[in-house]
Design an enzyme around this catalytic site. Sequence first.
Site, PDB file in Angstrom:
ATOM      1  N   CYS A 105       0.822  -1.222   0.000  1.00 48.00           N
ATOM      2  CA  CYS A 105       0.000   0.000   0.000  1.00 48.00           C
ATOM      3  C   CYS A 105       0.853   1.267   0.000  1.00 48.00           C
ATOM      4  O   CYS A 105       0.388   2.332  -0.396  1.00 48.00           O
ATOM      5  CB  CYS A 105      -0.953  -0.001   1.185  1.00 48.00           C
ATOM      6  SG  CYS A 105      -2.120  -1.373   1.153  1.00 48.00           S
ATOM      7  N   HIS A 118      -3.439   7.400   1.798  1.00 51.03           N
ATOM      8  CA  HIS A 118      -3.804   6.068   1.293  1.00 51.03           C
ATOM      9  C   HIS A 118      -5.191   5.738   1.831  1.00 51.03           C
ATOM     10  O   HIS A 118      -5.473   5.934   3.018  1.00 51.03           O
ATOM     11  CB  HIS A 118      -2.773   5.041   1.767  1.00 51.03           C
ATOM     12  CG  HIS A 118      -3.220   3.628   1.588  1.00 51.03           C
ATOM     13  ND1 HIS A 118      -3.717   3.159   0.392  1.00 51.03           N
ATOM     14  CD2 HIS A 118      -3.281   2.585   2.458  1.00 51.03           C
ATOM     15  CE1 HIS A 118      -4.050   1.887   0.535  1.00 51.03           C
ATOM     16  NE2 HIS A 118      -3.797   1.517   1.776  1.00 51.03           N
ATOM     17  N   ASN A 178     -10.037  -0.066  -0.574  1.00 53.45           N
ATOM     18  CA  ASN A 178      -8.575   0.011  -0.505  1.00 53.45           C
ATOM     19  C   ASN A 178      -7.978  -0.569  -1.783  1.00 53.45           C
ATOM     20  O   ASN A 178      -8.044  -1.780  -2.006  1.00 53.45           O
ATOM     21  CB  ASN A 178      -8.096  -0.772   0.725  1.00 53.45           C
ATOM     22  CG  ASN A 178      -6.594  -0.709   0.930  1.00 53.45           C
ATOM     23  OD1 ASN A 178      -5.856  -0.329   0.024  1.00 53.45           O
ATOM     24  ND2 ASN A 178      -6.146  -1.085   2.114  1.00 53.45           N
TER      25      ASN A 178
HETATM   26  N1  ACO Z   1     -19.004  -8.602   8.252  1.00 49.36           N
HETATM   27  C1  ACO Z   1     -19.598  -8.898   9.427  1.00 49.36           C
HETATM   28  N2  ACO Z   1     -18.898  -9.285  10.509  1.00 49.36           N
HETATM   29  C2  ACO Z   1     -17.556  -9.363  10.394  1.00 49.36           C
HETATM   30  C3  ACO Z   1     -16.897  -9.086   9.207  1.00 49.36           C
HETATM   31  C4  ACO Z   1     -17.665  -8.690   8.098  1.00 49.36           C
HETATM   32  N3  ACO Z   1     -17.138  -8.381   6.909  1.00 49.36           N
HETATM   33  N4  ACO Z   1     -15.574  -9.257   9.380  1.00 49.36           N
HETATM   34  C5  ACO Z   1     -15.400  -9.634  10.653  1.00 49.36           C
HETATM   35  N5  ACO Z   1     -16.617  -9.724  11.275  1.00 49.36           N
HETATM   36  C6  ACO Z   1     -16.899 -10.081  12.643  1.00 49.36           C
HETATM   37  C7  ACO Z   1     -15.833 -10.931  13.255  1.00 49.36           C
HETATM   38  O1  ACO Z   1     -16.048 -12.279  12.926  1.00 49.36           O
HETATM   39  C8  ACO Z   1     -16.009 -10.670  14.715  1.00 49.36           C
HETATM   40  O2  ACO Z   1     -17.109 -11.403  15.169  1.00 49.36           O
HETATM   41  P1  ACO Z   1     -17.116 -12.057  16.640  1.00 49.36           P
HETATM   42  O3  ACO Z   1     -17.044 -10.893  17.570  1.00 49.36           O
HETATM   43  O4  ACO Z   1     -18.411 -12.782  16.661  1.00 49.36           O
HETATM   44  O5  ACO Z   1     -15.908 -12.922  16.683  1.00 49.36           O
HETATM   45  C9  ACO Z   1     -16.430  -9.193  14.754  1.00 49.36           C
HETATM   46  O6  ACO Z   1     -16.897  -8.888  13.429  1.00 49.36           O
HETATM   47  C10 ACO Z   1     -15.288  -8.264  15.087  1.00 49.36           C
HETATM   48  O7  ACO Z   1     -14.169  -8.622  14.286  1.00 49.36           O
HETATM   49  P2  ACO Z   1     -12.843  -7.808  14.317  1.00 49.36           P
HETATM   50  O8  ACO Z   1     -11.864  -8.367  13.349  1.00 49.36           O
HETATM   51  O9  ACO Z   1     -12.417  -7.656  15.748  1.00 49.36           O
HETATM   52  O10 ACO Z   1     -13.376  -6.413  13.782  1.00 49.36           O
HETATM   53  P3  ACO Z   1     -12.734  -4.992  13.908  1.00 49.36           P
HETATM   54  O11 ACO Z   1     -13.642  -4.124  14.668  1.00 49.36           O
HETATM   55  O12 ACO Z   1     -11.287  -5.025  14.275  1.00 49.36           O
HETATM   56  O13 ACO Z   1     -12.808  -4.479  12.400  1.00 49.36           O
HETATM   57  C11 ACO Z   1     -11.409  -4.207  10.463  1.00 49.36           C
HETATM   58  C12 ACO Z   1     -12.118  -5.177  11.404  1.00 49.36           C
HETATM   59  C13 ACO Z   1     -12.463  -3.365   9.771  1.00 49.36           C
HETATM   60  C14 ACO Z   1     -10.607  -4.988   9.440  1.00 49.36           C
HETATM   61  C15 ACO Z   1     -10.501  -3.290  11.309  1.00 49.36           C
HETATM   62  O14 ACO Z   1      -9.670  -4.062  12.151  1.00 49.36           O
HETATM   63  C16 ACO Z   1      -9.652  -2.440  10.443  1.00 49.36           C
HETATM   64  O15 ACO Z   1     -10.125  -1.575   9.737  1.00 49.36           O
HETATM   65  N6  ACO Z   1      -8.300  -2.609  10.489  1.00 49.36           N
HETATM   66  C17 ACO Z   1      -7.422  -1.859   9.664  1.00 49.36           C
HETATM   67  C18 ACO Z   1      -7.000  -2.738   8.584  1.00 49.36           C
HETATM   68  C19 ACO Z   1      -6.774  -2.062   7.263  1.00 49.36           C
HETATM   69  O16 ACO Z   1      -7.256  -1.002   6.975  1.00 49.36           O
HETATM   70  N7  ACO Z   1      -5.971  -2.713   6.450  1.00 49.36           N
HETATM   71  C20 ACO Z   1      -5.718  -2.273   5.152  1.00 49.36           C
HETATM   72  C21 ACO Z   1      -4.340  -2.606   4.777  1.00 49.36           C
HETATM   73  S1  ACO Z   1      -3.205  -1.715   5.718  1.00 49.36           S
HETATM   74  C22 ACO Z   1      -3.378  -0.229   5.308  1.00 49.36           C
HETATM   75  O17 ACO Z   1      -3.629   0.013   4.164  1.00 49.36           O
HETATM   76  C23 ACO Z   1      -3.230   0.854   6.310  1.00 49.36           C
END
Ligand code: ACO
Length: 341
Positions: free
Chosen positions: A131, A268, A298
Amino acid sequence: MTGDSRTGELKTGASRTTDLRSVVTGVGGYLPPDIVTNDQLARVIDTSDAWIFERTGIRSRHKAAPDQATSDLATEAARRALAAAGRSASDVDLIIVATTTSDLTFPATAAIVQRKLGAPICAAFDVQAVCSGFVYALSVADGFVARGMARCALVIGAEIMTRLMDWSDRGTCVLFGDGAGAVVLEPLAGAGTTDDRGILGFSLRCEGGKQDLLYVDGGPTTTGTVGKLRMQGKEVFRHAVTNISEAVVAAAAAARVDLPSIDWFIPHQANQRILDGVARKLGIAESRVISTVADHANTSAASIPLALSQGVSDGRIKPGHLLLLEAMGGGLTWGAVVLRL
Ligand code: ACO
């Protein structure tokens, strides 16, 4: 965007009292026409528009057609950037493609773009910093253009991230999209001040020890497969705001500009909450942030030039504006670039 930077460079390029700057003279973007909304994804995987939007700000993403390769997206974006710069493929003497989704293991996607554009024999190679790829590629290109080693450089960010998704992993597959953005960089003599057009400063970082947070679990010398994207989303999130903010401050210091003088912040486009967090930490008003994450998701190395392209084409970003670009991604890599358009 058209400017006769070559003339300026020829007039004063040899002078010791001026600095040669790498100036963005054209910007172009390309998004494949197929749009996939969150609701459409929710019909095939266990997710919802509400879950995705609340956590990421994403509403939809573009998806490349099965017969499109990354070089096709890159070539179209490059054509548009060249047209905006008033240049043609025959002018190009350097092509750098930032991508993590190359057409083939080799040749470099940049070499394929050179063939598809019909550009003359020139230097062409890829930069792989996921990225952060566009920020890295711009900084690399600056090393050629600002030394007078290239006079019409294409710097392209292009990705088909949807092909790296594990569609059974709902925590990652909803986050990414496909697209390409490109800029033309040309040398222009400046006065060596922050009023100069061109790249004024940058910072690049990598912490390889954090590989496990975000990587693709395949490769030619390990599994012999392409692999799928794996991410510890919460951990990536935790590092993003701190890392990016530090790199931005370093790039601004290198450019000798104050953050309040930045006209546009072009991050980004990973996640709206990361964009908001960085802007808040740096004291940048929401009205100065270009955000495309809702419609593009993204697109990895393509997201910054696509956002730049959108801001230029809708008239918000104008020649002379001071821009701050930043990214973080797999590696972990991160960095920032300050430039005046
Ligand atoms: N739809 C519905 N539920 C979901 C989904 C989905 N797509 N994905 C995960 N869940 C569920 C999980 O199973 C979990 O359920 P549980 O509590 O029953 O176990 C619950 O949602 C919470 O899951 P988490 O992974 O803890 O969710 P979080 O609040 O951390 O959000 C996310 C996930 C959106 C990926 C967040 O961590 C994030 O935005 N991280 C940044 C990552 C990113 O942007 N990466 C891009 C590459 S790096 C960069 O470019 C900067």
